[in-house]
Design a protein around this motif. Sequence first.
Motif, short mmCIF file in Angstrom:
data_model
loop_
_atom_site.label_atom_id
_atom_site.label_comp_id
_atom_site.label_asym_id
_atom_site.label_seq_id
_atom_site.Cartn_x
_atom_site.Cartn_y
_atom_site.Cartn_z
N ALA A 163 0.83 -1.21 0.00
CA ALA A 163 0.00 0.00 0.00
C ALA A 163 0.87 1.25 0.00
CB ALA A 163 -0.94 -0.02 1.20
N CYS A 164 1.90 1.28 0.83
CA CYS A 164 2.78 2.46 0.87
C CYS A 164 3.51 2.66 -0.45
CB CYS A 164 3.77 2.33 2.02
SG CYS A 164 3.03 2.59 3.64
N ARG A 165 3.94 1.56 -1.04
CA ARG A 165 4.62 1.67 -2.35
C ARG A 165 3.67 2.22 -3.42
NH1 ARG A 165 9.31 -1.21 -3.81
NH2 ARG A 165 8.91 -0.12 -5.74
N MET A 166 2.43 1.73 -3.43
CA MET A 166 1.46 2.22 -4.42
C MET A 166 1.14 3.69 -4.20
SD MET A 166 -1.12 -1.04 -4.73
CE MET A 166 -2.22 -0.19 -5.86
N LEU A 167 0.97 4.09 -2.94
CA LEU A 167 0.67 5.49 -2.65
C LEU A 167 1.86 6.39 -2.93
CD1 LEU A 167 -1.43 5.08 0.59
CD2 LEU A 167 -2.25 5.84 -1.65
N ARG A 168 3.07 5.86 -2.74
CA ARG A 168 4.27 6.64 -3.04
C ARG A 168 4.27 7.10 -4.50
NH1 ARG A 168 9.34 3.52 -4.41
NH2 ARG A 168 8.02 3.37 -6.22
N ASP A 169 3.82 6.24 -5.38
CA ASP A 169 3.80 6.57 -6.80
C ASP A 169 2.76 7.65 -7.13
OD1 ASP A 169 5.78 4.71 -7.18
OD2 ASP A 169 4.39 3.11 -7.79
N LYS A 170 1.83 7.89 -6.21
CA LYS A 170 0.77 8.89 -6.44
C LYS A 170 0.99 10.15 -5.62
CE LYS A 170 -2.49 8.01 -8.52
NZ LYS A 170 -2.79 8.32 -9.90
N SER A 171 2.16 10.29 -4.98
CA SER A 171 2.39 11.44 -4.13
C SER A 171 3.71 12.13 -4.47
CB SER A 171 2.39 11.02 -2.66
OG SER A 171 3.52 10.24 -2.38
N GLN A 172 3.82 13.37 -4.01
CA GLN A 172 5.03 14.14 -4.25
C GLN A 172 6.04 13.97 -3.12
OE1 GLN A 172 3.83 18.19 -4.89
NE2 GLN A 172 2.33 17.62 -6.43
N MET A 173 5.57 13.55 -1.94
CA MET A 173 6.45 13.43 -0.78
C MET A 173 5.99 12.25 0.08
SD MET A 173 6.97 16.05 2.45
CE MET A 173 7.02 17.45 1.39
N VAL A 174 6.96 11.57 0.69
CA VAL A 174 6.66 10.46 1.59
C VAL A 174 7.33 10.73 2.93
CG1 VAL A 174 6.89 7.99 2.03
CG2 VAL A 174 6.54 8.81 -0.30
N ILE A 175 6.57 10.58 4.01
CA ILE A 175 7.12 10.71 5.35
C ILE A 175 6.92 9.36 6.03
CG2 ILE A 175 6.93 11.86 7.59
CD1 ILE A 175 5.73 14.27 5.99
N GLY A 176 8.00 8.76 6.49
CA GLY A 176 7.92 7.50 7.21
C GLY A 176 8.20 7.74 8.68
N MET A 177 7.36 7.18 9.56
CA MET A 177 7.51 7.40 10.99
C MET A 177 7.55 6.08 11.74
SD MET A 177 4.97 10.66 11.58
CE MET A 177 3.65 9.61 12.05
N SER A 178 8.27 6.08 12.85
CA SER A 178 8.31 4.92 13.73
C SER A 178 8.73 5.38 15.11
CB SER A 178 9.29 3.88 13.21
OG SER A 178 9.37 2.80 14.11
N ALA A 179 8.07 4.87 16.14
CA ALA A 179 8.47 5.14 17.52
C ALA A 179 9.29 3.98 18.07
CB ALA A 179 7.25 5.38 18.39
N THR A 180 9.50 2.97 17.26
CA THR A 180 10.28 1.82 17.69
C THR A 180 11.75 2.21 17.75
OG1 THR A 180 8.71 0.33 16.63
CG2 THR A 180 10.89 -0.57 17.13
N PRO A 181 12.37 2.05 18.91
CA PRO A 181 13.80 2.41 19.00
C PRO A 181 14.64 1.51 18.12
CG PRO A 181 12.91 1.78 21.16
CD PRO A 181 11.85 1.56 20.15
#
Length: 71
Positions: free
Chosen positions: A30-48
Amino acid sequence: MSQTVFGQDWGAIICDEVQGMRTLNRFYTACRMLRDKSQMVIGMSATPGITSPMVRDMIESGVDLVLTGVE
């Protein structure tokens, strides 16, 4: 598909819990497909990132999500 989020153009997408992208799964796809439809991608994680393999996996996921398609 034009009636779903995958049929829209986005200025930015935010993918939370990106550590879940360490395996090829629905979230990754899903993230890969949406990446192709967007100008910017922000990835977040609170996992150390305290273990070397996890840090490497997260970096590789980020590189794959953001840089694939950059020419």
